[in-house]
Design a protein around this motif. Structure first.
Motif, mmCIF file in Angstrom:
data_model
loop_
_atom_site.group_PDB
_atom_site.id
_atom_site.type_symbol
_atom_site.label_atom_id
_atom_site.label_comp_id
_atom_site.label_asym_id
_atom_site.label_seq_id
_atom_site.Cartn_x
_atom_site.Cartn_y
_atom_site.Cartn_z
ATOM 1 N N VAL A 7 21.275 58.168 38.392
ATOM 2 C CA VAL A 7 21.802 57.496 37.215
ATOM 3 C C VAL A 7 21.876 56.001 37.520
ATOM 4 C CG1 VAL A 7 23.706 57.299 35.568
ATOM 5 C CG2 VAL A 7 23.135 59.526 36.566
ATOM 6 N N SER A 8 21.272 55.210 36.647
ATOM 7 C CA SER A 8 21.255 53.760 36.841
ATOM 8 C C SER A 8 21.856 53.094 35.611
ATOM 9 C CB SER A 8 19.811 53.272 37.051
ATOM 10 O OG SER A 8 19.765 51.862 37.151
ATOM 11 N N TYR A 9 22.880 52.260 35.844
ATOM 12 C CA TYR A 9 23.545 51.535 34.764
ATOM 13 C C TYR A 9 23.067 50.092 34.744
ATOM 14 C CZ TYR A 9 26.833 55.467 34.724
ATOM 15 O OH TYR A 9 27.391 56.715 34.654
ATOM 16 N N ALA A 10 22.779 49.602 33.565
ATOM 17 C CA ALA A 10 22.416 48.199 33.365
ATOM 18 C C ALA A 10 23.144 47.714 32.112
ATOM 19 C CB ALA A 10 20.901 48.038 33.200
ATOM 20 N N PRO A 11 23.258 46.389 31.929
ATOM 21 C CA PRO A 11 23.979 45.902 30.747
ATOM 22 C C PRO A 11 23.380 46.350 29.424
ATOM 23 C CG PRO A 11 23.712 44.144 32.364
ATOM 24 C CD PRO A 11 22.884 45.288 32.836
ATOM 25 N N ASP A 12 22.053 46.616 29.404
ATOM 26 C CA ASP A 12 21.410 46.931 28.132
ATOM 27 C C ASP A 12 20.917 48.362 28.034
ATOM 28 O OD1 ASP A 12 19.494 46.617 30.073
ATOM 29 O OD2 ASP A 12 18.007 45.732 28.708
ATOM 30 N N ARG A 13 21.071 49.172 29.100
ATOM 31 C CA ARG A 13 20.553 50.535 29.051
ATOM 32 C C ARG A 13 21.169 51.386 30.149
ATOM 33 N NH1 ARG A 13 15.311 50.761 28.374
ATOM 34 N NH2 ARG A 13 15.334 48.671 27.506
ATOM 35 N N VAL A 14 21.047 52.695 29.946
ATOM 36 C CA VAL A 14 21.393 53.692 30.956
ATOM 37 C C VAL A 14 20.143 54.518 31.216
ATOM 38 C CG1 VAL A 14 22.809 55.698 31.513
ATOM 39 C CG2 VAL A 14 23.801 53.813 30.256
ATOM 40 N N VAL A 15 19.808 54.696 32.493
ATOM 41 C CA VAL A 15 18.631 55.475 32.869
ATOM 42 C C VAL A 15 19.091 56.679 33.677
ATOM 43 C CG1 VAL A 15 16.426 55.484 34.071
ATOM 44 C CG2 VAL A 15 17.189 53.411 32.896
ATOM 45 N N VAL A 16 18.718 57.868 33.217
ATOM 46 C CA VAL A 16 18.992 59.090 33.984
ATOM 47 C C VAL A 16 17.644 59.697 34.358
ATOM 48 C CG1 VAL A 16 21.229 59.548 32.946
ATOM 49 C CG2 VAL A 16 19.187 60.426 31.851
ATOM 50 N N GLN A 17 17.554 60.121 35.626
ATOM 51 C CA GLN A 17 16.298 60.679 36.134
ATOM 52 C C GLN A 17 16.618 61.885 37.005
ATOM 53 O OE1 GLN A 17 13.241 57.900 37.482
ATOM 54 N NE2 GLN A 17 12.870 59.188 39.285
ATOM 55 N N GLY A 57 17.042 55.761 19.884
ATOM 56 C CA GLY A 57 16.078 54.687 20.055
ATOM 57 C C GLY A 57 15.610 54.496 21.483
ATOM 58 N N GLY A 58 15.706 55.542 22.303
ATOM 59 C CA GLY A 58 15.311 55.429 23.703
ATOM 60 C C GLY A 58 13.943 56.026 23.972
ATOM 61 N N GLU A 59 13.641 56.201 25.262
ATOM 62 C CA GLU A 59 12.353 56.748 25.682
ATOM 63 C C GLU A 59 12.588 57.883 26.665
ATOM 64 O OE1 GLU A 59 9.992 53.658 27.313
ATOM 65 O OE2 GLU A 59 9.915 52.478 25.461
ATOM 66 N N PRO A 62 3.034 63.627 40.483
ATOM 67 C CA PRO A 62 1.777 63.723 41.243
ATOM 68 C C PRO A 62 1.955 64.378 42.605
ATOM 69 C CG PRO A 62 2.000 61.553 40.235
ATOM 70 C CD PRO A 62 3.307 62.243 40.046
ATOM 71 N N GLU A 63 3.085 64.144 43.260
ATOM 72 C CA GLU A 63 3.316 64.720 44.575
ATOM 73 C C GLU A 63 3.863 66.138 44.512
ATOM 74 O OE1 GLU A 63 6.957 62.126 43.580
ATOM 75 O OE2 GLU A 63 4.782 62.193 43.199
ATOM 76 N N GLY A 64 4.019 66.680 43.313
ATOM 77 C CA GLY A 64 4.549 68.018 43.145
ATOM 78 C C GLY A 64 5.947 67.991 42.564
ATOM 79 N N GLY A 65 6.282 69.061 41.882
ATOM 80 C CA GLY A 65 7.594 69.092 41.261
ATOM 81 C C GLY A 65 7.551 68.524 39.846
ATOM 82 N N PHE A 66 8.732 68.299 39.311
ATOM 83 C CA PHE A 66 8.847 67.867 37.913
ATOM 84 C C PHE A 66 9.832 66.712 37.829
ATOM 85 C CE2 PHE A 66 9.747 68.218 33.384
ATOM 86 C CZ PHE A 66 8.501 68.570 32.872
ATOM 87 N N ARG A 67 9.599 65.825 36.858
ATOM 88 C CA ARG A 67 10.477 64.661 36.667
ATOM 89 C C ARG A 67 10.850 64.542 35.195
ATOM 90 N NH1 ARG A 67 8.719 59.124 39.132
ATOM 91 N NH2 ARG A 67 9.820 60.095 40.886
ATOM 92 N N VAL A 68 12.125 64.327 34.953
ATOM 93 C CA VAL A 68 12.636 63.992 33.625
ATOM 94 C C VAL A 68 13.319 62.637 33.739
ATOM 95 C CG1 VAL A 68 14.234 64.606 31.774
ATOM 96 C CG2 VAL A 68 12.942 66.400 32.957
ATOM 97 N N ARG A 69 12.855 61.690 32.957
ATOM 98 C CA ARG A 69 13.418 60.344 32.986
ATOM 99 C C ARG A 69 13.713 59.903 31.554
ATOM 100 N NH1 ARG A 69 13.448 55.603 36.162
ATOM 101 N NH2 ARG A 69 13.365 53.681 34.929
ATOM 102 N N ALA A 70 14.951 59.544 31.301
ATOM 103 C CA ALA A 70 15.372 59.105 29.965
ATOM 104 C C ALA A 70 15.999 57.727 30.066
ATOM 105 C CB ALA A 70 16.362 60.090 29.362
ATOM 106 N N GLU A 71 15.538 56.829 29.213
ATOM 107 C CA GLU A 71 16.104 55.480 29.113
ATOM 108 C C GLU A 71 16.813 55.372 27.776
ATOM 109 O OE1 GLU A 71 13.367 52.357 29.865
ATOM 110 O OE2 GLU A 71 12.561 53.270 31.710
ATOM 111 N N LEU A 72 18.123 55.181 27.827
ATOM 112 C CA LEU A 72 18.946 55.125 26.625
ATOM 113 C C LEU A 72 19.460 53.706 26.441
ATOM 114 C CD1 LEU A 72 20.987 58.391 27.259
ATOM 115 C CD2 LEU A 72 18.884 58.128 25.938
ATOM 116 N N PRO A 73 19.069 53.025 25.373
ATOM 117 C CA PRO A 73 19.525 51.649 25.174
ATOM 118 C C PRO A 73 21.000 51.594 24.795
ATOM 119 C CG PRO A 73 18.272 52.380 23.276
ATOM 120 C CD PRO A 73 18.176 53.480 24.301
ATOM 121 N N LEU A 74 21.626 50.489 25.161
ATOM 122 C CA LEU A 74 23.020 50.241 24.811
ATOM 123 C C LEU A 74 23.091 49.100 23.805
ATOM 124 C CD1 LEU A 74 24.716 50.345 28.344
ATOM 125 C CD2 LEU A 74 24.652 52.146 26.620
#
Length: 411
Positions: free
Chosen positions: A339-349, A379-381, A388-400
């Motif tokens: 989980v990464s917090y920034a002033p304009d968004r939150v990113v969970v991976q 309004g996020g992505e 590519p190295e195997g496994g699965f990734r879920v990454r969501a960028e949520l704007p603030l």
């Protein structure tokens, strides 16, 4: 922050405010200019119509002079301001029409701008003002007629022309009033339709809440009770309860709480799921470990004051991702939550090293579809695909929102 840096920051903010205000003023000026140009074009068309009626007027009346042209075109020129000053324009057009009649010019020319002014005045809600203006104009126009016997041909023709002119004015007013009434009826019909749709949605939401309460609540309660009994019996026999059994007991308790929260949302249209957010992330990861999934969590940045819908969406995305790992990644798969917090968004991976095939696209199940809908609504992505190295990734960028970002920076 030093005094010099604070001064520079204030100056920069002042420049940005000045530029923003200048852009806003420029847009408003351009919008006003377009409105004036539109009104002026319409007034020019009406003026051309008045000129045409004057040029085609029958003979036998007082010849046209400069005053005739002034009175014939004064109302058309006034129409430029009909949206901003409808009552003033009505008075000008009525005065021009009455003066035109008093002078004995061929009838017809000032009537067209008068009709336009009447329509705009009624549309603006000034019905009483229109009635007074029309009655005063009619009284002045009739009072100017010579005292002739009622059977006189000239008097009868003059009366016919006066009442015909004011008949057009009244007809225009009635047309405007009928259109206003029609629009009001349409608005009421749309409002009733919206109320009926909302009522149907509320009834369906309550029906779903009852169904969930009567089915899932009972099943989850049974699972929780049975797990509790099994844990109690294990301890009673002096045995340590299996971790999977403890995880079932804890997960059933959490499921019951979340189901109650969901039922609260369904029964209250403006309610939200209470107690669901990233502050419960450690519990979520611990429960995944208890179910046999090696899970770790890492947080970067300082947590800002998150809007409830963003906080809830981030939690649900991590929750669904961990559920998918337990179902599809395989028994030996490990998962990392970032989980990464920034002033304009939150990113969970959420990354796992499971058995996902890098060459196969993910199957769009209900879980992934729900995540995409949550992210899109904010309004996020969202990126969900094999690594590519195997496994699965879920990454969501949520704007603030800006306010949320500012609040987060201040804490």
């Amino acid at each position: 922050m030093t005094a010099a840096a604070q001064t520079d920051a204030n100056s920069e903010h002042a420049v940005f405010r000045y530029l923003a205000n200048a852009i806003k003023d420029g847009r408003e000026t351009a919008r006003d200019a377009r409105a004036y140009a539109k009104d002026a074009g319409f007034a020019a068309v009406v003026a051309l119509g008045c000129v045409g009626t004057m040029l085609l007027a029958p003979d036998g009346r007082i010849g046209f002079d400069a005053l005739a042209w002034v009175l014939g075109l004064a109302g058309s020129v006034a129409l430029v301001a009909r949206h901003r000053f409808p009552r003033t324009v009505l008075v000008i057009t009525a005065a021009a029409m009455v003066a035109y009649q008093l002078r004995g010019y061929p009838d017809g020319s000032p009537v067209l701008p008068m009709l336009v002014a009447v329509y705009r005045t009624i549309r603006g809600g000034h019905r009483g003002f229109f009635a007074v203006t029309a009655l005063v104009s009619l009284a002045i126009s009739l009072g100017s007629l010579p005292l002739l016997p009622l059977g006189d041909v000239a008097l009868r023709a003059a009366l016919e022309k006066r009442f015909l002119t004011f008949g057009w004015v009244v007809a225009c007013a009635m047309g405007a009033a009928m259109r206003i009434q029609h629009e009001a009826m349409l608005a009421q019909a749309e409002e009733r339709a919206a109320e009926n749709a909302q009522r149907s949605a509320d009834e369906e939401r309550l029906r779903i809440a009852r169904e969930l309460h009567d089915t899932l609540t009972h099943s989850i309660s049974v699972i929780k009770v049975q797990a509790g009994v099994a844990v109690h019996l294990s301890k009673k026999r002096g045995q340590e309860p299996p971790p999977a059994l403890l995880a079932i007991q804890e997960a059933s308790g959490d499921a019951a709480r979340e189901l109650r929260s969901t039922l609260h949302v369904l029964r209250n249209a403006d309610g939200g799921a209470e107690g669901v957010g990233l502050e419960r992330l450690p519990e979520l990861v611990a429960r995944a470990r208890g179910s046999g999934v090696p899970a770790t969590v890492a947080v970067a940045g300082e947590r800002p004051a998150l809007p409830a819908e963003v906080d809830r969406a981030a939690y649900r995305i991590v929750q669904e991702s961990l559920t998918n790992v337990a179902r599809h990644a395989g028994p030996a798969a490990a998962v990392g939550v970032h989980v990464s917090y920034a002033p304009d968004r939150v990113v969970v991976q959420v990354d796992d090293d499971g058995a996902a095939d890098p060459g196969a696209p993910p199957q769009p199940g209900i879980g992934l579809t729900g995540m995409r809908e949550r992210v899109a609504a904010l309004g996020g992505e969202l990126h969900a695909a094999p690594r590519p190295e195997g496994g699965f990734r879920v990454r969501a960028e949520l704007p603030l929102p800006r306010a949320g970002g500012a609040a987060g920076a201040a804490t």
